[in-house]
Design an enzyme around this catalytic site. Structure first.
Site, mmCIF file in Angstrom:
data_model
loop_
_atom_site.group_PDB
_atom_site.id
_atom_site.type_symbol
_atom_site.label_atom_id
_atom_site.label_comp_id
_atom_site.label_asym_id
_atom_site.label_seq_id
_atom_site.Cartn_x
_atom_site.Cartn_y
_atom_site.Cartn_z
ATOM 1 N N ASP A 405 0.822 -1.204 0.000
ATOM 2 C CA ASP A 405 0.000 0.000 0.000
ATOM 3 C C ASP A 405 0.860 1.259 0.000
ATOM 4 O O ASP A 405 1.904 1.332 0.658
ATOM 5 C CB ASP A 405 -0.888 -0.016 1.255
ATOM 6 C CG ASP A 405 -1.770 1.203 1.363
ATOM 7 O OD1 ASP A 405 -2.622 1.398 0.473
ATOM 8 O OD2 ASP A 405 -1.600 1.970 2.323
ATOM 9 N N GLU A 458 1.213 -0.415 -5.123
ATOM 10 C CA GLU A 458 0.305 0.700 -5.386
ATOM 11 C C GLU A 458 1.169 1.955 -5.330
ATOM 12 O O GLU A 458 1.463 2.471 -4.256
ATOM 13 C CB GLU A 458 -0.814 0.785 -4.347
ATOM 14 C CG GLU A 458 -1.820 1.874 -4.674
ATOM 15 C CD GLU A 458 -2.414 2.559 -3.454
ATOM 16 O OE1 GLU A 458 -3.419 3.268 -3.611
ATOM 17 O OE2 GLU A 458 -1.861 2.413 -2.353
#
EC number: 2.4.1.18
Length: 728
Positions: A405, A458
């Protein structure tokens, strides 16, 4: 050593300020013989029992009413195994003395932990059930180098920090203690007197299981057994494999209708896994399941990096869920958050009174966007804690991939910060060099230690080489989310078709950089929250046009180079934004066949057709895998391209993003012959108008678009079609 400790030492040990409890407590050789000392608050009588014979050797005298006992064993000079017979409130208990056991950390473990290169720090740090010298108990260890004293407290000692102060291994900053009879299932924490003299009660950073909020104690439980690595995982995660990911938030995929409560891991195993398999997805991605205190963070603010959340059941039930997914032929991706952590007092924040896991300077250590703290990746122990956690999920739970993330927030020191509110690196630049080193190390380590497991970034910027090997200057991820493709194409689709001719480039721009990274095309949870509306609701027009637009867009997405990701609910066109506190709107699929059933059938057929035809996935990241056939027909908002596999087999994809059917649309092709329509998002099966080409279309020896042969098709309104060349 004198046989009687002085009053100052007794006061210090009782008040929790004695730096070295093992030098005072336990059995010691003195000038008068063997002396035994014990701190046993509320005890009224204490005897030393020789373990081998069971006989009483000496009664310890109470030197302090707060529970300090001392005694000399006559005529004995050499230490021996002993127990303590302790009377509390009129009842005698036979216990093993925690202070008769030697140091726990092995020399090699100590070396690797100090160096920050221990592959599996979780095998040493934390709480581990063990048998030492024939005695069952739990060995505890925790890194807190600046603490004045650390005790382990829990169900086994009345949560009393006086009873089990730990040994300090000064050379590595780790506190350790073996507590006899502390057993699996009991709760514990570390009671820390920090460097300022303040008392802190901390959860174990390496806890394998934790209580669920609002409680925050750690749970003693065994280290999960290693999962046998599946031989087919490497092929399923490969660059040339069909990868279609169903992203799920376990707490809101489906809920009990009577009380709106979560499904358990077991119920999710029975309902979610068959559904994902039936829908044709290859991978299931779980939003973070690490223990976290705030439901509204969706798991992206974890405090228990090594503990699956208890919201849905036990750790072992989660392991069984993963195993069931594998048995169904699904790979499991876990969202992993090594970029920041919450400031809850029971967690990592100011762990020993200092900024141990985070940076002291808020310009480096505080995330303004999320009110969280940033890991200090330059500290070896912190990077080792995180890298070890990545391997833990892969080895101990069988996780096939980690989606990392907010990578951009890790690799840039000025991420979301105005000028003057960030600290440059030692070269004066904006890159977080320590975070970059940590990422490269972790990716390289996983590649070497857990072959077949992959990582997905990401990453929201154009940082060079995110999915390229560290040896060539890249970050070493296997895949990267293509957020640029997502933003561009959704921006295009939200426009009324009458205006799309002015935004034609939004659908083609992605190919200009397509081969710079190994991309995943994501329609994730971030696109259906915070007022962005659902994917369906972004589509313009009346109900018919909204659904037709969505179907055409999905047909385009599944055909475009790159692996696929769709957030739950998108597969049946949920109309409202996602709400983490409620179930998806499964009622939309109740009753008679409707628009939502059509989208659900389409996504299922897209998945299976995509997986069946190699041209749609085999050369996603190879230049010969894609070719524009019609790229500049902005007036009609038509796009046509060919997908190709390594054997030269082709599939033609044509999209018409206007509500006007295009009859007799001719374009040049590379391979003459018969072309069969295998996918049509306007099919009546999907609740379309059923405009199409009726099966097989033959090419003509008529030049078009600089090619000698051409096809003439009917392009349905607001639709995408796929055609495959029939065998000679």
């Amino acid at each position: 050593m004198s046989e009687l400790p002085d009053r100052q030492a007794i006061n210090a040990i009782i008040e929790g300020h004695y730096a070295d409890p093992f030098s005072l407590l336990g059995m010691h050789q003195t000038s008068n013989g063997l002396e035994v000392r014990a701190l046993l608050p509320d005890a009224s009588e204490v005897w030393v029992i020789e373990t081998s014979t069971g006989r009483k050797c000496a009664q310890l005298k109470c030197l302090d009413s707060r529970g300090f006992f001392n005694g000399v064993i006559p005529r004995r000079k050499n230490p021996f195994r002993y127990q303590l017979a302790v009377t509390w409130h009129g009842e005698q208990n036979l216990i093993d003395d925690a202070y008769r056991f030697g140091p726990l950390l092995q020399e090699l473990d100590s070396w690797l932990l100090a160096e920050g290169t221990h592959l599996r720090p979780y095998e040493t740090l934390g709480a581990h059930a063990d048998v030492i010298d024939g005695i069952s108990g739990t060995r505890f260890s925790v890194w807190a180098p600046n603490a004045r004293r650390v005790s382990v407290v829990g169900d086994f000692n009345y949560w009393d920090g006086r009873r089990h102060p730990m040994r300090f291994r000064q050379e590595i900053g780790i506190w350790e203690l073996f507590v006899p009879a502390a057993r699996t299932g009991q709760l514990y924490k570390f009671e820390i007197i920090d460097n300022k003299g303040q008392l802190r009660l901390k959860s174990d950073p390496f806890a394998f299981e934790s209580q669920m909020r609002p409680d925050s104690a750690s749970v003693i439980c065994g280290l999960p057994e290693k999962v046998v690595m599946r031989e087919d995982r490497k092929a399923a995660n490969a660059f040339d494999a069909p990868i279609s990911i169903y992203e799920v938030h376990l707490g809101s995929w489906r809920r009990h209708t009577d009380n709106n409560f979560w499904l358990s891991y077991k119920e999710l195993e029975e309902q979610l896994i068959p559904y994902v398999k039936e829908m044709g997805f290859t991978h299931i991605e779980l939003m973070p399941i690490n223990e976290h205190p705030f439901d509204g963070s969706w798991g992206y603010q974890p405090v228990g990096m090594y503990a699956p959340t208890r919201r849905f059941g036990t750790r072992d039930e989660f392991r069984h869920f993963v195993a069931a997914a594998h048995a169904a032929g699904l790979n499991v991706i876990l969202d992993w958050v090594p970029g920041h952590f919450p400031s809850d007092d029971f967690g990592l924040a100011q762990f020993d009174g200092t900024a141990l896991y985070e940076h002291e300077d808020p310009r480096e250590g505080f995330h303004q966007d999320w009110n969280t703290l940033i890991y200090n990746y330059g500290r070896r122990e912190v990077s080792n804690y995180l890298a070890g956690n990545a391997l833990y999920w892969v080895e101990r739970f069988g996780i096939d991939s980690l989606r990392v993330d907010a990578v951009a927030s890790m690799i840039y020191r000025d991420y979301s910060r105005p000028q003057g509110e960030w600290v440059p690196n030692h070269f004066g630049g904006r890159e977080n060099l320590e975070a970059i080193d940590f990422i490269r190390y972790t990716n390289r380590m996983l590649g070497n230690t857990a072959p077949g497991a992959v990582t997905i970034a990401e990453e929201s910027t154009d940082f060079h080489g995110v999915s390229r090997p560290p040896e060539t200057g890249g970050l070493g991820f296997w895949y990267k989310w293509n957020l640029g493709w997502m933003h561009d194409t959704l921006d295009y689709m939200k426009h009324d078709p009458i205006y799309r001719s002015h935004h034609h480039h939004l659908m083609t721009f992605g190919m200009l950089y397509n081969y710079t990274e190994n991309f995943v095309l994501p329609l994730s949870h971030d696109e259906v929250v915070h007022g962005k509306r659902s994917i369906l609701d972004r589509m313009p027009g009346d109900t018919w046009q909204k659904f037709a637009n969505l179907r055409a867009y999905y047909g385009w997405m599944w055909a475009f180079p790159g692996k696929k990701l769709l957030f739950m609910g998108g597969e049946f066109a949920q109309g409202r934004e996602w709400n983490h506190d409620a179930s998806l709107d499964w009622h939309l699929l109740e009753g008679e066949d409707n628009w939502h059933h059509g989208v659900q059938r389409l996504v299922r057929d897209l998945n299976f057709t995509y997986r069946h035809h190699a041209p749609m996935h085999q050369c996603d990241f190879e230049g010969n895998g894609f070719e524009w056939l019609v790229v500049d027909d902005y007036e009609n908002s038509v796009f046509i391209f060919a997908r190709r596999d390594r054997d030269g087999n082709e599939i033609i994809v044509a999209s018409n993003f206007t509500p006007v059917p295009r009859y007799n649309y001719r374009f040049g092709i590379n391979q003459p012959g018969a072309w069969r329509e295998i996918m049509n998002t306007d099919s009546v099966h999907y609740h379309g108008s059923n405009t199409g080409n009726g099966g097989v279309v033959w090419s003509d020896p008529l030049p078009s678009h600089n090619r000698e042969h051409s096809l003439m098709l009917t392009l349905p309104p607001l639709a995408t079609i796929w055609l495959v060349r029939e065998a000679e």
